[in-house]
Write a protein that holds these residues in place. Sequence first.
Motif, PDB file in Angstrom:
ATOM      1  N   GLN A   1      21.302  71.616  47.191  1.00  0.00           N
ATOM      2  CA  GLN A   1      21.486  70.520  48.143  1.00  0.00           C
ATOM      3  C   GLN A   1      22.200  69.312  47.527  1.00  0.00           C
ATOM      4  OE1 GLN A   1      18.573  71.978  47.385  1.00  0.00           O
ATOM      5  NE2 GLN A   1      16.866  70.504  47.281  1.00  0.00           N
TER       6      GLN A   1
ATOM      7  N   LYS B   1      29.718  70.169  50.527  1.00  0.00           N
ATOM      8  CA  LYS B   1      30.193  71.361  51.225  1.00  0.00           C
ATOM      9  C   LYS B   1      31.597  71.702  50.732  1.00  0.00           C
ATOM     10  CE  LYS B   1      27.490  70.909  55.458  1.00  0.00           C
ATOM     11  NZ  LYS B   1      26.658  72.070  55.100  1.00  0.00           N
ATOM     12  N   ARG B   2      31.860  72.993  50.570  1.00  0.00           N
ATOM     13  CA  ARG B   2      33.190  73.420  50.153  1.00  0.00           C
ATOM     14  C   ARG B   2      34.157  73.307  51.333  1.00  0.00           C
ATOM     15  NH1 ARG B   2      33.040  78.992  47.194  1.00  0.00           N
ATOM     16  NH2 ARG B   2      34.958  78.147  46.273  1.00  0.00           N
ATOM     17  N   PRO B   3      35.458  73.072  51.058  1.00  0.00           N
ATOM     18  CA  PRO B   3      36.418  72.863  52.153  1.00  0.00           C
ATOM     19  C   PRO B   3      36.451  73.996  53.168  1.00  0.00           C
ATOM     20  CG  PRO B   3      37.388  72.237  50.052  1.00  0.00           C
ATOM     21  CD  PRO B   3      36.059  72.855  49.738  1.00  0.00           C
ATOM     22  N   ASP B   4      36.223  75.244  52.724  1.00  0.00           N
ATOM     23  CA  ASP B   4      36.274  76.367  53.661  1.00  0.00           C
ATOM     24  C   ASP B   4      34.912  76.685  54.285  1.00  0.00           C
ATOM     25  OD1 ASP B   4      34.901  77.455  51.547  1.00  0.00           O
ATOM     26  OD2 ASP B   4      36.300  79.108  51.193  1.00  0.00           O
ATOM     27  N   GLY B   5      33.901  75.887  53.944  1.00  0.00           N
ATOM     28  CA  GLY B   5      32.579  76.073  54.524  1.00  0.00           C
ATOM     29  C   GLY B   5      31.744  77.155  53.870  1.00  0.00           C
ATOM     30  N   SER B   6      32.279  77.844  52.886  1.00  0.00           N
ATOM     31  CA  SER B   6      31.542  78.930  52.229  1.00  0.00           C
ATOM     32  C   SER B   6      30.509  78.381  51.257  1.00  0.00           C
ATOM     33  CB  SER B   6      32.513  79.845  51.484  1.00  0.00           C
ATOM     34  OG  SER B   6      33.172  79.136  50.446  1.00  0.00           O
ATOM     35  N   ASN B   7      29.572  79.238  50.875  1.00  0.00           N
ATOM     36  CA  ASN B   7      28.569  78.848  49.894  1.00  0.00           C
ATOM     37  C   ASN B   7      29.195  78.764  48.505  1.00  0.00           C
ATOM     38  OD1 ASN B   7      26.493  78.842  51.818  1.00  0.00           O
ATOM     39  ND2 ASN B   7      26.102  81.023  51.505  1.00  0.00           N
ATOM     40  N   TRP B   8      28.597  77.947  47.647  1.00  0.00           N
ATOM     41  CA  TRP B   8      29.050  77.891  46.276  1.00  0.00           C
ATOM     42  C   TRP B   8      28.713  79.205  45.572  1.00  0.00           C
ATOM     43  CZ3 TRP B   8      31.884  74.227  43.771  1.00  0.00           C
ATOM     44  CH2 TRP B   8      32.077  73.011  44.453  1.00  0.00           C
TER      45      TRP B   8
END
Length: 268
Positions: free
Chosen positions: A105, A109-116
């Motif tokens: 947390q 957030k990553r630019p493409d919305g995917s998880n790290w």
Amino acid sequence: MSSIKELSYPHQGCEEYVITAGERKLEYRILLSHPSGEAPPEGYPVIYALDGNAVFHTLAEAARLQTRKPHGFDPVVIVAIGYPSGEAFDMTRRCYDFTIPVLEQTLPKRPDGSNWPEHGGADSFLDVLQDEIMPLISSLFPVDGSRQALFGHSLGGLFVLHALFTRPELFTHYAAGSPSVWWGDYSVLAEQERFSADYPLRQLQRKLLITIGAKELDHMVEDAEKLPLLLEPLAEWGLQVNLAKFAEERHVSVLPAALSRLLKFALT
């Protein structure tokens, strides 16, 4: 080290080793550029560079040009550490190797919305460097223990700071390019505070170079400029900190300038 495989490399004076290393038995691609001249009496300086697939050719060629005699720097061994994918920046592998453990947390957030990708393996990667890669290089070349440099960019720059703050005895020169100080709500600054309290007792002479492009994200520039101020009190105890800010350069375009400055920093 579980295995080492030497491969031919299509450029003169360069070679590639593929090693399987660490607790996870992960594969690393080690790209070497041989020095252009005989070793000084104390041995060769060595520059270890992360994201080897991205930086090796630029750094090796810059070293070849800048070590030409009679006015060049001393010959240097370039060790670029990459991954078998061959990608310039292997996000999955580098995210694990270069980052310190933090809560999910605390990450943006990553630019493409995917998880790290999986992260937090910096200490394990430091072990690989210390226990497996550096001994490999020492077995291949006479090395100068007083000139051992580590360079990383972005998350790699974060890793360089972590290495300095937690294992300052491992290298003599630390070069953090565009470091991701923001990682995990600035968790690396807690390491910096502990380092600053402990460093005067270590009796070490160490150098830190921070590079940044003037047109990178505002917070990246501000973070890079803040680090020398935080570390300034340690100057009297042997820590030399320099900031190189490159006009008109952004997060990726700054890399060639940073690599050129790295040579001067590591070899002067």
